[in-house]
Scaffold this active site. Structure first.
Site: not given
Ligand code: FRU
Length: 492
Positions: A23-24, A40, A145-146, A198, A282
């Site tokens: 993902n990210d 990620q 987070r992030d 996020e 998502w």
């Molecule tokens: C965004 C997210 C972030 C988190 C990550 C987890 O897509 O939910 O907030 O750090 O993905 O994989």
């Protein structure tokens, strides 16, 4: 991994993981020689979970080389999203030489806690060592987070933006050494509300015609007007402590629904603003019809601010360096199309293609009865196959709007995988310019010089074999038209 069913969906010029779930984008940084893309990553299965930082490097943001995993899941939790910066003067004091090195700041996440961690790399981002006194920032929260960090020259300190996700706030912190962080301010709730805020990003961006403004990007999931995940942005001023938006306008980076968790590159020469987003949502990311891998990144995009027809500043995004991948254009003549006429060319198979065109639709017919709005002038671009599947991008000249329709593709269906999106271009303008990049399961549309961007996953059951251009309701003049197969010039 070459799983038969996955092959037609594997993009050729977009970054995808060989196996597993991505993902990210994380840790986007230029180290002076090469670009890093961390991400990620679940290396074990094509589903979200066991999050590590995957890693790839590139000399140009288009040709990527896979690198070993950079951050593992540990007893303290998964390695969630974060950033990387070049600590070139060893401000952290964590390096043995005055030239410093790369520092990653990211979230360690367990079901009960989310806190910000630091790791240093002594080998230019290949491997990381966790800081012994982690976490560097912990507010005893499970939705914090992030982190993204940039160096703020006027105050001579590092600034972190980090999401207090469930509070719908972005917290600002400052540090002179990347280790000790002082709270500055909180932004929000503002803009789209949704469930979680996020992946915030703060960056100073050039305004076309002169000057700069600050932009704050905030990803929201779920809660997008189009459904699920969306990246919103605010334009304003950052005074070293606080982000003050210019107005109450919320910008969206995309009019479709597959560009999320946008992150900007750190340490870019000439302060160029370049972003990459996760090409996904998502709502269906874990159910996509690929089996050995899931997840793709958008192309790298150059970002500027431009005044649009309202006089307001809006984000304009264009794919960066794509012209370097262009092969000899396919024969595809420009010129006139009368109302009802169409033209068709074959698409090269197994290749990414870029279509660049400018079109002017004829004027609305004169002499319509008062109140008669019944006539349309549409220009329709279709990528299709003999099986009747089609992916359509259309321009309605009399209302100045663009649409994207992926609903006539049969490779994937799921309740949230909605098919139709639209956006307004400049009103009263029968002319439109567009760049479309179609690369296996990815589609990116850049219209109006990048003011209108649509990013979508597309899953035809059989390959798309032709491109058809059609004038409907009114004639149209195609001013310029180029269809390029895109190729990598260096092996992966
Ligand atoms: C965004 C997210 C972030 C988190 C990550 C987890 O897509 O939910 O907030 O750090 O993905 O994989």
């Amino acid at each position: 991994m070459k799983t038969e069913v996955d092959m037609p969906y594997r993009p050729t010029i977009h970054f995808t993981p060989t196996t597993g779930f991505m993902n990210d984008p994380n840790g986007l940084v230029f180290d002076g020689t090469q670009y890093h893309l961390y991400y990620q990553y679940n290396p074990f299965a094509p589903y979200a979970g066991h999050v590590h930082w995957g890693h790839a490097t590139s000399p140009d943001l288009l040709h990527w080389t896979d690198q070993p995993i950079a951050l593992d899941e540990t007893g303290a939790g998964e390695a969630f999203t974060g950033c990387a910066v070049m600590d070139s003067h060893n401000a952290s004091g964590l390096f043995r030489t005055p030239q410093g090195g790369m520092v990653a700041l990211y979230t360690r996440a367990s079901p009960h806690a989310q806190a910000q961690y630091l790791a240093t790399s002594y080998d230019n981002g290949q491997t990381f060592e966790e800081y012994a006194r982690n976490p560097v920032l912990d507010i005893s929260s499970n939705s914090f987070r992030d982190p993204q960090v940039c160096f703020h020259k006027p105050t001579g300190r590092w600034v972190m933006v980090v999401a207090k996700s469930r509070l719908h706030q972005i917290a600002f912190y400052a540090s002179i050494d990347l280790v000790h962080w002082v709270h500055l301010s909180d932004f929000g709730p503002s803009g789209l509300f949704g469930v979680d805020y996020e992946c915030p990003n703060l960056i100073e961006v050039a305004v076309e015609g002169g000057g700069t403004r600050w932009m704050l990007f905030v990803s929201v999931n779920p809660g997008a007007p189009t459904g699920g995940s969306i990246t919103q942005y605010f334009v304003g001023q950052f005074d070293g402590t606080r982000f003050i938006p210019d107005n109450t306008v919320i910008g969206l980076t995309d009019f479709a629904k597959d560009a999320y968790a946008l992150q900007v590159y750190s340490n870019m020469p000439d302060a160029e603003a370049v972003s990459i987003a996760w090409l996904g949502n998502w709502q269906y990311a874990q159910e996509l019809p690929t089996q050995s891998w899931r997840g793709a990144m958008t192309l790298p995009r150059t970002m500027v601010l431009r005044r649009d027809f309202t006089g307001g500043l809006r984000l304009a995004q264009t794919p960066r360096g794509l012209d370097t991948l262009r092969d000899t254009p396919l024969a595809c003549p420009a010129g006139r199309l009368a109302a009802g006429e169409s033209r068709q060319v074959s698409l090269p198979q197994g290749r990414a293609v870029e279509l660049c065109m400018s079109v002017t639709v004829d004027e609305r017919p004169h002499g319509l009865k008062l109140g008669d709005k019944g006539r349309t002038g549409r220009f329709i671009i279709t990528f299709g196959n003999e099986g009747g599947e089609k992916l359509t991008i259309g321009f309605d000249a009399f209302s100045g709007q663009l649409w994207l329709d992926r609903s006539n593709l049969a490779g994937f269906a799921q309740p949230f995988f909605t098919g139709q999106f639209s956006t307004a271009l400049a009103p009263d303008d029968r002319h439109f310019e567009i760049r479309i990049v179609l690369d296996a399961c990815t589609l990116e549309i850049f219209a109006d010089g990048g003011l209108a961007v649509g990013t979508a996953l597309v899953f035809p059951a059989s390959p798309l074999e032709f491109l058809r251009l059609e004038a409907s309701g009114a004639g149209a003049t195609i001013g310029s038209l180029n269809l390029y197969p895109l190729r990598k010039t260096m092996p992966r």
